[in-house]
Structure formats: structure tokens, C-alpha cells
Design an enzyme around this catalytic site. Sequence first.
Site, PDB file in Angstrom:
ATOM      1  CD  GLU A 109      -2.330  -1.425   2.809  1.00 43.02           C
ATOM      2  OE1 GLU A 109      -3.419  -2.275   2.916  1.00 43.02           O
ATOM      3  OE2 GLU A 109      -1.760  -1.268   3.808  1.00 43.02           O
ATOM      4  CG  ASP A 138      -2.304  -2.280  12.189  1.00 49.72           C
ATOM      5  OD1 ASP A 138      -2.039  -1.765  13.306  1.00 49.72           O
ATOM      6  OD2 ASP A 138      -3.122  -3.207  12.071  1.00 49.72           O
ATOM      7  CE  LYS A 268     -10.768  -2.076   7.917  1.00 45.98           C
ATOM      8  NZ  LYS A 268     -11.858  -2.555   6.896  1.00 45.98           N
ATOM      9  CG  ASP A 292     -10.337  -0.822   3.776  1.00 47.26           C
ATOM     10  OD1 ASP A 292     -10.486  -0.857   4.869  1.00 47.26           O
ATOM     11  OD2 ASP A 292     -10.688  -1.985   2.912  1.00 47.26           O
ATOM     12  CG  ASP A 452     -16.180  -6.536   6.787  1.00 42.33           C
ATOM     13  OD1 ASP A 452     -15.744  -7.699   7.034  1.00 42.33           O
ATOM     14  OD2 ASP A 452     -16.068  -6.392   5.585  1.00 42.33           O
TER      15      ASP A 452
HETATM   16  O1  LIG Z   1      -3.407  -5.998  10.326  1.00 40.46           O
HETATM   17  C1  LIG Z   1      -4.054  -5.153   9.414  1.00 40.46           C
HETATM   18  C2  LIG Z   1      -4.496  -5.801   8.229  1.00 40.46           C
HETATM   19  C3  LIG Z   1      -5.247  -5.025   7.522  1.00 40.46           C
HETATM   20  N1  LIG Z   1      -5.306  -3.772   7.797  1.00 40.46           N
HETATM   21  C4  LIG Z   1      -6.067  -2.725   6.744  1.00 40.46           C
HETATM   22  O2  LIG Z   1      -7.347  -3.335   6.594  1.00 40.46           O
HETATM   23  C5  LIG Z   1      -7.964  -2.869   5.269  1.00 40.46           C
HETATM   24  C6  LIG Z   1      -8.613  -4.006   4.329  1.00 40.46           C
HETATM   25  O3  LIG Z   1      -7.371  -4.891   4.295  1.00 40.46           O
HETATM   26  P1  LIG Z   1      -7.120  -5.668   2.840  1.00 40.46           P
HETATM   27  O4  LIG Z   1      -6.068  -6.539   3.035  1.00 40.46           O
HETATM   28  O5  LIG Z   1      -7.235  -4.499   2.034  1.00 40.46           O
HETATM   29  O6  LIG Z   1      -8.190  -6.595   2.747  1.00 40.46           O
HETATM   30  P2  LIG Z   1      -9.304  -6.393   1.512  1.00 40.46           P
HETATM   31  O7  LIG Z   1      -9.676  -7.909   1.365  1.00 40.46           O
HETATM   32  O8  LIG Z   1      -9.063  -5.717   0.369  1.00 40.46           O
HETATM   33  O9  LIG Z   1     -10.640  -5.768   2.499  1.00 40.46           O
HETATM   34  C7  LIG Z   1     -11.949  -6.179   2.453  1.00 40.46           C
HETATM   35  O10 LIG Z   1     -12.325  -7.186   3.294  1.00 40.46           O
HETATM   36  C8  LIG Z   1     -11.822  -6.731   4.686  1.00 40.46           C
HETATM   37  C9  LIG Z   1     -12.077  -8.067   5.600  1.00 40.46           C
HETATM   38  O11 LIG Z   1     -13.594  -8.468   5.335  1.00 40.46           O
HETATM   39  C10 LIG Z   1     -12.690  -5.622   5.157  1.00 40.46           C
HETATM   40  O12 LIG Z   1     -12.009  -5.244   6.456  1.00 40.46           O
HETATM   41  C11 LIG Z   1     -12.376  -4.595   4.258  1.00 40.46           C
HETATM   42  O13 LIG Z   1     -12.735  -3.126   4.409  1.00 40.46           O
HETATM   43  C12 LIG Z   1     -12.816  -4.922   2.887  1.00 40.46           C
HETATM   44  O14 LIG Z   1     -12.385  -3.955   1.723  1.00 40.46           O
HETATM   45  C13 LIG Z   1      -6.573  -2.080   4.467  1.00 40.46           C
HETATM   46  O15 LIG Z   1      -6.718  -0.883   4.463  1.00 40.46           O
HETATM   47  C14 LIG Z   1      -5.368  -2.329   5.439  1.00 40.46           C
HETATM   48  O16 LIG Z   1      -4.290  -1.630   5.478  1.00 40.46           O
HETATM   49  C15 LIG Z   1      -5.042  -3.245   9.089  1.00 40.46           C
HETATM   50  O17 LIG Z   1      -5.177  -1.969   9.323  1.00 40.46           O
HETATM   51  N2  LIG Z   1      -4.177  -3.940   9.833  1.00 40.46           N
HETATM   52 MN   LIG Z   2      -8.270  -4.025   0.056  1.00 40.33          MN
END
Ligand SMILES: O=c1ccn([C@@H]2O[C@H](COP(=O)(O)OP(=O)(O)O[C@H]3O[C@H](CO)[C@@H](O)[C@H](O)[C@H]3O)[C@@H](O)[C@H]2O)c(=O)[nH]1
Ligand SMILES: [Mn+2]
Length: 566
Positions: A109, A138, A268, A292, A452
Amino acid sequence: METLPPLQKCTVDKFSAIVTRTHTFIHSIAILFMLYYRLIINLKEIPISFLPYWFLIFVSELILSFLRTLDSAHIFSPVTRSVYPENLPPDDELPAIDVFVCTADPIKEPALGVMNTVLSAMAIDYPPEKVTVYLSDDGGSVTTLCAVHEACRFGEVWIPFCREFGVKKICPETFFQAADDEINGGKDYLLERENIQKEYEEFKERLKKAQENGGTKDTGVQFGPNRDTVIEIICQRGCGAKNNGKAKLPSLVYVSREKNTSHPHHFKAGALNVLLRVSGIISNSPYILMLDCDMHSNDPSSARQAMCFHLDPKISPSLAFVQFPQRFRNISKNDIYDSALRNCFVVRWPGMDGLIGPMLSGTCFYMKRKALYGTAIHKDMDLSELKKYFGSSNEFLNTVITCINDKQNDTGIKEFADNKIQEARFLASCTYEEESQWGEEIGFLYHSVVEDYFTGFIMHCKGWKSVLYNPSRPAFLGSSTTNLNDTLVQGTRWNSGLAEVLFSRFCPLIYGLKSRMPLLERMCYAYLASQPLYCFPAWFLAIIPQLCLLNGIPIYPKRDNENMVE
Ligand SMILES: O=c1ccn([C@@H]2O[C@H](COP(=O)(O)OP(=O)(O)O[C@H]3O[C@H](CO)[C@@H](O)[C@H](O)[C@H]3O)[C@@H](O)[C@H]2O)c(=O)[nH]1
Ligand SMILES: [Mn+2]
């Protein structure tokens, strides 16, 4: 009694409801015919040695029929919503908003993208003294900390520019890349645009340098796998606004929580809970926008649109969150694999909105802070009772009391003494949640990695409602996965998180029974939790019919079969 002008309207999509219900009815009859064929006719034709194959096919069909039945609940009564932001109270009566932006990995990211999200959030059309943006890092990256300082510096010219010319594409990268910037501003505008673009290029250059040097600013902290909390107030309420003080900036806070390999960090959800506590003692706004880091704000009016629901006295008391659809800017034109998730945001969520509300979808939602503080909490609880739920910080507990009593907080960061930073660091430490209910009953829940889905499910079980608002101009734009590897990793994470819910005491079909959740909504939640089950029919039906064909075993009716309806 004087009737107030409406803030929002909900229309039931009758035509769509009739069509989809009829389709479901016809489909159900077809399913019954199929079961009849499989059990009564086909079973007799199958040689005994092929019975296990017959059984696997039958199980696959049962699973698919079961999923299809659950799925039909989604489309039972779809609704569409419209809002009238012009009827909102004046700016000084609007409630404050905290914006949470999460980032976790400085490589996957990149800082430029994250800062674009932060800047777009700071540029929303809302009184700046009522907005506080929190960036949770994080990844604990010095580069990100440097980048956020630089973003604040660029924000001082970007935000006044957006305000002055009514820029809609408030994410700088999208604005400067777009062929048409939607503004008819004359010479003044073009000149200013050119200046800002130059500033933006310089800002990018500084980020690049920071990245190359691993962060140039001397922060005095060492970041690593085991690291201390870092909290910095980057920009305080209306700080250093250029442009003759015409456009103030919202506050901006950087938070990197303590990480220790011997303590679980809960991904997260853990990061969001830290933000909930830290923001509690800093701004304690009654509403929270979650983003996000790869999902920027694409329409400055989304906050006002969301407030049309949150401030409507008819729906507000039980309304937990307003979900905007996730829309993506990097989808191919054909999108044959539905990477845009239209099946959710265009079909299923509007259907759930007609029940008690769409699921919480991780990002792009405006949440009522109180809804995250659990339903066991009530106004008469004293500090010692609250401690069992929220941990031991008295300062934080006082903010909880303010929040659950609906006392509007004095907005923004007022003065931020050093001892408050100390308290905020304590709230962001690894051990703070021990002997409390964080992640169990309070905040974002830890039971599943799809925090979520699970948090939203428990909220709905407890009687909270939600709405979906899908404006024609996408309120937020993000990026979807674009390669097989990322898609598989994401799919595996989502499915394992859903399986964690399906095979636990929280299985929506069982747990929902004890709760106040209506049957149709429960079916929707059960459908999503059951997604991992699709793998069985997918495997069985991809292999067995071919084997049967090669061995001459009848598994489907023949065209000239007397039972086949012509
Ligand atoms: O330990 C962590 C892991 C992830 N994130 C943040 O969480 C967001 C979502 O993580 P990502 O790896 O991009 O997951 P996605 O699969 O793309 O995300 C989808 O699925 C997640 C889990 O259901 C939801 O939380 C997200 O909002 C949704 O967009 C990102 O901004 C990460 O930076 C953290 O802050 N800490
Ligand atoms: Mn994402």
C-alpha cells in the site's frame, strides 16, 4: 405541529420485487422437479457400484438448492433511497465526524496512495473544525509518518483550492489524471490549478525521497516487529491554513499502535479498536467514517448525504451505520468475474436494505460511535461497571459516558496536553484490552477475520439497523485485486473468515434464532456465511458427470426419455 422538511426518502422497488419473486417461484418448482428426478427416477437406473457418485451429485444439488433458497431472501423487497441535504440543519448544528483510515503494509500500500486517501478525506465538504482524520499505520513505517507530515503540508494548499473552486474530485491523483476536471473556472482557476499541480509534483517528489531514505524525518523512534506506540498530532484544528485563513484544515492524527509478537494484534479489527479509544479521548465524535487506505473519497458531499439518515429522527435512534457501495476504479470494461462485486452492492445489499439493512462492508460507511459500544451498556452504569467492558482508563471511560448519554461533544481537538498523549499511548498498548470486553462485545469483534461481516451481524442481531445509499456519483472509489494471486489470497481470507462464523455458535441460522433478527435477514447472513460450501458442488460437479458419461451411466435425463418434458 410543524412538519420538518424531509431529509431522506425510501422507495420500494415494486416492479423488481415482483419480477424477482416470480423468478424465485419458478426456480423453486424447477428445483423440486430436479429432486424428484434424482430420488425417484435416477436412483433406480444407477448401478450399485456407482451409488457413491450418485450420492455426491445428490449432495451437491442439495447444497446448491439450499444456497439458492437462502439467496432468494436478498431480493424479496429491494428499495432505493434518496436524500435532501439542503434540509440539513445549519453547519454549526451538525455533529462531528472522525475519519479512520487504515494502512498496514508500506510495500503493498504505497504511501502516495494512502496519502491520497487521507487528503481526500480531509477535503470533504463539512465544517473542518468538526472533522478529525486518524491514520492507523499497522505497518509502523517511518516512511508513512514522514508522508503524513508531507500530506498535511500539501493539504494546506490543496484543501483551500478544493473549497474555493468547488472541486468534486477531491483526491489529488484522480483530479490531476482526469481528462475533464468538471470545473468551469476561467483564467484564475487555470492559473491556480497549474500552481497546485506543481505543488503536487513536488509533494510526490518528497514522498519518493522519503521512501528511498526510509523516512527522512528524524522521528526519534525505532520501528520494528516489536515496537512502541507512536501517536502524533500532525495538524490541529484549522492549523496553518494559507489562503488568508479562508479555508481551515480538519485535524489530522497519526497512530501506530504498540506491537509485540507475544500479543495477538487482531489485524484490522484490532487497529480499529485502538483508533476508537485514541479518538475517544482526542475528539470523541459521535460519527465515524471508515476508509481502507485504498478507497478514496470521490464526492465531497458524502458526509452530508450520510447525515440525512443519521439525523432523521424517524430512523436515527436505531440506525447504526450508513453503508455506501464500494466502487472500483481499476475494473476492466467487461469484468466477467464480477470483480466490482456488483452482485453485492447492486443486487443483494439494496434487497437487504428493504429488510433491516445491508451488511457492514469494511469500508465506506458512516457509523454511529455508540453502536460500537455494545448494547449491555446503559446510562446508569458507574465507572467500576464500565471498567469491566472498556478497560481501566478513567479518562476514556468519561468519554464513553459522554457518548452513551448522547451529549454532543465539543468538536475537534481543543488543546492537547502532553498527559493526554501519555493516556492515548496507554490506550494503544498491547495489554490495554486484557480483562475487558474489547473485541468480544465492544468495538469491532475478533471472532472472525471478516470483522466487518461479523461485527455488522451482531449489531443487527442486537436490534440495530443500517441503510445503503447508492448515489449516482460514486461517493468512494477504490482498487480491487487485479491478479490471480491477490484474488486467491483475498478469497481464501474471506472464505476462512466466513467458515469461522458458519461452524461456530454464531452460525446465523442458529444464533439469529435467539436474536431479534427477522428470518429473511438471517437467511441473507446465512447465505454469505455459507459461501465456503460452494467448493463441494464445484468440485463434484466438475468431475463426476464426466466420469459417468465415459462409463455410460445415466446421470441426467435423456432427451427422448419418456419423463422428459418436451
Ligand atoms: O493487520 C491489518 C490488516 C489490514 N489492515 C487494513 O485493513 C484494510 C483492508 O485490508 P485488505 O488487506 O485490503 O483486505 P481486503 O480484502 O481488500 O478488504 C476487504 O475485506 C476486509 C475483511 O473483511 C474488510 O475489512 C475491508 O474493508 C474490505 O475492503 C486495509 O486498509 C489494510 O491496510 C490493517 O489496518 N491491519
Ligand atoms: Mn483492500
